[in-house]
Design a protein around this motif. Structure first.
Motif, PDB file in Angstrom:
ATOM      1  N   ILE B  60      45.959 126.133   7.738  1.00 49.96           N
ATOM      2  CA  ILE B  60      45.434 124.976   6.776  1.00 49.96           C
ATOM      3  C   ILE B  60      46.153 125.069   5.167  1.00 49.96           C
ATOM      4  CG2 ILE B  60      43.547 123.653   5.516  1.00 49.96           C
ATOM      5  CD1 ILE B  60      43.702 123.080   8.287  1.00 49.96           C
ATOM      6  N   LEU B  63      49.824 124.174   5.454  1.00 51.17           N
ATOM      7  CA  LEU B  63      49.988 122.867   5.742  1.00 51.17           C
ATOM      8  C   LEU B  63      49.614 121.880   4.312  1.00 51.17           C
ATOM      9  CD1 LEU B  63      48.577 122.662   9.354  1.00 51.17           C
ATOM     10  CD2 LEU B  63      50.963 122.386   8.649  1.00 51.17           C
ATOM     11  N   GLU B  64      48.569 122.421   3.846  1.00 51.65           N
ATOM     12  CA  GLU B  64      48.241 121.584   2.627  1.00 51.65           C
ATOM     13  C   GLU B  64      49.308 121.658   1.721  1.00 51.65           C
ATOM     14  OE1 GLU B  64      43.363 121.861   2.362  1.00 51.65           O
ATOM     15  OE2 GLU B  64      44.558 123.382   1.294  1.00 51.65           O
ATOM     16  N   GLU B  65      50.006 122.730   1.463  1.00 51.95           N
ATOM     17  CA  GLU B  65      51.142 122.868   0.578  1.00 51.95           C
ATOM     18  C   GLU B  65      52.579 122.009   0.978  1.00 51.95           C
ATOM     19  OE1 GLU B  65      51.801 126.811   0.478  1.00 51.95           O
ATOM     20  OE2 GLU B  65      50.088 127.393  -0.796  1.00 51.95           O
ATOM     21  N   GLU B  67      51.982 119.245   2.412  1.00 52.26           N
ATOM     22  CA  GLU B  67      51.506 117.702   2.349  1.00 52.26           C
ATOM     23  C   GLU B  67      51.961 117.047   1.264  1.00 52.26           C
ATOM     24  OE1 GLU B  67      48.045 116.449   4.790  1.00 52.26           O
ATOM     25  OE2 GLU B  67      50.149 116.196   5.131  1.00 52.26           O
ATOM     26  N   ALA B  68      52.274 117.657   0.281  1.00 54.59           N
ATOM     27  CA  ALA B  68      52.831 117.080  -1.050  1.00 54.59           C
ATOM     28  C   ALA B  68      54.186 116.639  -1.011  1.00 54.59           C
ATOM     29  CB  ALA B  68      53.089 118.229  -2.021  1.00 54.59           C
ATOM     30  N   PHE B  71      55.208 112.326   4.654  1.00 52.42           N
ATOM     31  CA  PHE B  71      54.423 112.734   5.573  1.00 52.42           C
ATOM     32  C   PHE B  71      55.266 112.540   6.979  1.00 52.42           C
ATOM     33  CE2 PHE B  71      51.392 111.361   2.624  1.00 52.42           C
ATOM     34  CZ  PHE B  71      50.433 112.174   2.743  1.00 52.42           C
ATOM     35  N   LEU B  73      55.400 115.843   9.040  1.00 53.52           N
ATOM     36  CA  LEU B  73      54.809 116.934   9.660  1.00 53.52           C
ATOM     37  C   LEU B  73      53.348 116.443  10.237  1.00 53.52           C
ATOM     38  CD1 LEU B  73      55.669 119.682  10.707  1.00 53.52           C
ATOM     39  CD2 LEU B  73      54.576 120.653   8.708  1.00 53.52           C
ATOM     40  N   ARG B  74      53.170 116.009  11.319  1.00 56.31           N
ATOM     41  CA  ARG B  74      52.113 115.598  11.872  1.00 56.31           C
ATOM     42  C   ARG B  74      51.216 116.403  12.866  1.00 56.31           C
ATOM     43  NH1 ARG B  74      51.501 110.240  10.867  1.00 56.31           N
ATOM     44  NH2 ARG B  74      49.239 110.994  10.945  1.00 56.31           N
ATOM     45  N   THR B  75      51.947 117.298  13.496  1.00 65.33           N
ATOM     46  CA  THR B  75      51.415 117.936  14.475  1.00 65.33           C
ATOM     47  C   THR B  75      52.163 119.457  14.435  1.00 65.33           C
ATOM     48  OG1 THR B  75      50.610 116.278  15.916  1.00 65.33           O
ATOM     49  CG2 THR B  75      50.581 118.435  16.765  1.00 65.33           C
ATOM     50  N   SER B 105      46.718 119.379  13.658  1.00 64.27           N
ATOM     51  CA  SER B 105      47.196 117.823  13.440  1.00 64.27           C
ATOM     52  C   SER B 105      46.471 117.141  12.266  1.00 64.27           C
ATOM     53  CB  SER B 105      46.771 117.218  14.693  1.00 64.27           C
ATOM     54  OG  SER B 105      47.539 116.031  14.499  1.00 64.27           O
ATOM     55  N   ASN B 106      47.207 116.066  11.881  1.00 63.27           N
ATOM     56  CA  ASN B 106      46.725 115.311  10.591  1.00 63.27           C
ATOM     57  C   ASN B 106      46.568 113.833  11.431  1.00 63.27           C
ATOM     58  OD1 ASN B 106      49.264 114.413  10.378  1.00 63.27           O
ATOM     59  ND2 ASN B 106      49.332 115.158   8.277  1.00 63.27           N
TER      60      ASN B 106
END
Lengths: 427, 114
Positions: B60, B63-65, B67-68, B71, B73-75, B105-106
């Motif tokens: 997580i 993945l948060e990094e 996210e900047a 978008f 990357l989804r899964t 996933s997001n």
């Protein structure tokens, strides 16, 4: 002295008892081919069930006791409409079966007989599996072909894939590669054309054809998932049963045999599996995977080993919570009741003369029913294995096949010739 | 008496070696032979819980990094091997790495599954 002897004897007895009671969990006909359907009830299923429950309970407890919460960070960037904070959505584990019939969690190497998908309950609302194109673990380039794609689009796709591979800079002989890749993609197109035919009497229809290719630096192209300087995966999709596949009435001799094989197999799947559509635990078999092979004399059939495969065929079946749906068929053909199903094997080990074996259709259909029964057993345990937050949403079960057409669970040292995908309708 | 002691010791070792209880772990060793041993349910659960916590937290964070950025990357599927050491007996030195995969996933719904 007497006490010592008693203790000694009790230890030996306990050891022997432990050995005797904890081996052979599974009936031999479930994992040994050509044992016949009469042995289906053999073995101690209570111990098999107990072991499965123990494995699932431990996994369920571990998931429930872990901290698998949502990401707390929310980005200021503009997000897609369906965006939610990152979270652990699913946990996938594998089970294996030893040659003596013991079931366990798969460790290093070997063939998994089942993949178990644990899924978080709250993350599964409104999941529409019909629209849900799966992702797979594959370390290479993947290109998907929409089933409704017209013939003119294929030339464009060939150029696009060629350029994508060349852009990696690993191919030395570009001319040889371009020629070989074009040849393979055109064959893929021809086979996709053949598998898109549908048997109107069957609830199963081909939703996917997958071909894995290895590309060497010299530009040579071969089948398979291992080796090669570049791995390429081609997938032809038909997301919905009513979506037209790319179909041309003109077929090559090879494609005609593939079409006949598909129609025959679809017929047997429907005959064998439609009697019981909802399995215990509210699971359904909504996908069936089989390797496609072409024999030395050009016969199409089930490829038993990877070396004989020219891709995987995925049959789908639409099943609602009440019953399966069999409508909106695209192309209909007459039921091929008289046709045969063949198995393509390695020619070296069998008298060295042929690699194509005709299966007994009745044995094959009995094998499918047996596979359904084995799957039912797994879904019953899976359906009752859940915690407050987690449950088993899907299970894949791999089966090996004999040259006669019998089907049995794939052992850890065996191969997976066919695979059932079981989906939990509660998700 | 000496013989009894030897037999007692052997019996004890045999009983431990064959005490198949808990979660069965199967695998193939370097020679392609089937290896099979059991791990206690409590140990299995503790190991798995620790693994899930660890993978969840570290993934997580990464993945948060990511996210900047836009978008795209989804899964994400993370494959992990967890090493268990077997207990006493004939499998004393055996070990295996149960293979597990985690799907992050997001996507709110319709998450593609491997």
């Amino acid at each position: 002295m007497k006490i010592l002897l008693i203790v000694l004897m009790s230890q030996v007895w306990l050891a022997a008892d432990a050995q005797a009671t904890l081996t052979g969990y599974v009936p031999s006909s479930w994992y040994v081919l050509d044992q016949g359907p009469s042995l289906i009830e053999d073995g101690d299923l209570v111990k098999f069930e107990s072991t499965l429950q123990k494995i699932f309970k431990s996994q369920s407890d571990a998931l429930e006791g872990s901290n698998s919460g949502l990401s707390e960070k929310i980005s200021a960037e503009k997000k897609p409409k369906d965006w939610v904070p990152w979270r652990l959505h699913s946990y996938i584990t594998e089970l294996a079966l030893s040659a003596s019939g013991t079931i366990g969690v798969l460790g290093i190497g070997g063939t998994a007989y089942s993949q178990i998908y644990w899924q978080k309950k709250e993350a599964t609302e409104n999941v529409n599996t019909d629209e849900n194109q799966p992702i797979e673990s594959f370390s290479g380039l993947t290109f998907a072909f929409d089933g409704s794609m017209g013939p003119e689009k294929w030339d464009f796709e060939i150029a696009r894939i060629t350029n994508a591979v060349l852009s990696l800079g690993r191919i030395e002989d570009e001319k040889n590669f371009s020629k070989n890749l074009k040849t393979e993609i055109l064959k893929f197109k021809e086979r996709a054309n053949a598998v898109s035919f549908h048997n109107e009497s069957s609830s199963f229809w081909v939703s996917r054809y997958r071909l894995d290719l290895n590309i060497g630096a010299s530009g040579n192209v071969s089948f398979g998932t291992a080796g090669g300087d570049v791995n390429l995966r081609l997938e032809w999709y038909r997301a919905k049963q009513k979506t037209p596949g790319f179909v041309s009435r003109e077929l090559t001799a090879e494609s005609e045999k593939i079409r006949d094989f598909i129609l025959t197999l679809a017929s047997d799947l429907s005959t064998s599996l439609d009697d019981q559509t909802i399995l215990p635990g509210n699971f359904v078999v909504n996908e069936f995977r089989v390797g496609l092979g072409i024999g030395l004399k050009g016969d199409a059939g089930i490829a038993k080993i990877e070396g004989k495969m020219i891709g995987h065929i995925y049959f789908s079946r639409k099943i609602s919570k009440k019953s399966f749906v069999n409508s909106d068929l695209y192309l209909t053909k007459t039921t091929p009741a008289s046709r045969n199903i063949k198995i393509i094997e390695d020619s070296n080990g069998f008298m060295g003369v042929s690699d194509t074996f005709e299966v007994d259709r009745e044995i094959f259909k009995d094998g499918l029913k047996k596979a359904l029964k084995i799957s039912s057993f797994l879904t019953r345990i899976s359906g009752s294995s859940q915690s407050d937050k987690w449950a088993i949403s899907k299970a894949k079960v791999g089966f090996d096949m004999s040259l006669k057409g019998d089907i049995a669970i794939a052992a850890i040292t065996g191969t997976v010739a066919t695979e059932f995908v079981l989906t939990n309708l509660n998700f | 008496m000496k013989v009894i002691k030897v037999l007692f010791t052997l019996g004890f070792l045999v009983s431990l070696g064959c005490a198949k209880d808990g979660i069965p772990i199967l695998g193939l060793d370097g020679d392609g032979k089937v290896s099979e041993f059991f791990i206690g349910e409590k140990d299995f659960k503790e190991n798995m819980t620790g693994l899930i916590d660890s993978v969840n937290k570290s993934t997580i964070k990464v993945l948060e990094e990511k996210e900047a950025k836009p978008f795209m990357l989804r899964t994400v599927v993370v494959g992990v091997g967890l090493k268990f050491e077997a207990g006493f007996g004939p499998f004393a030195k055996a070990s295996a790495e149960p293979k597990v995969r985690f799907v992050f996933s997001n996507v709110a719904k319709d998450v593609p599954m491997p």
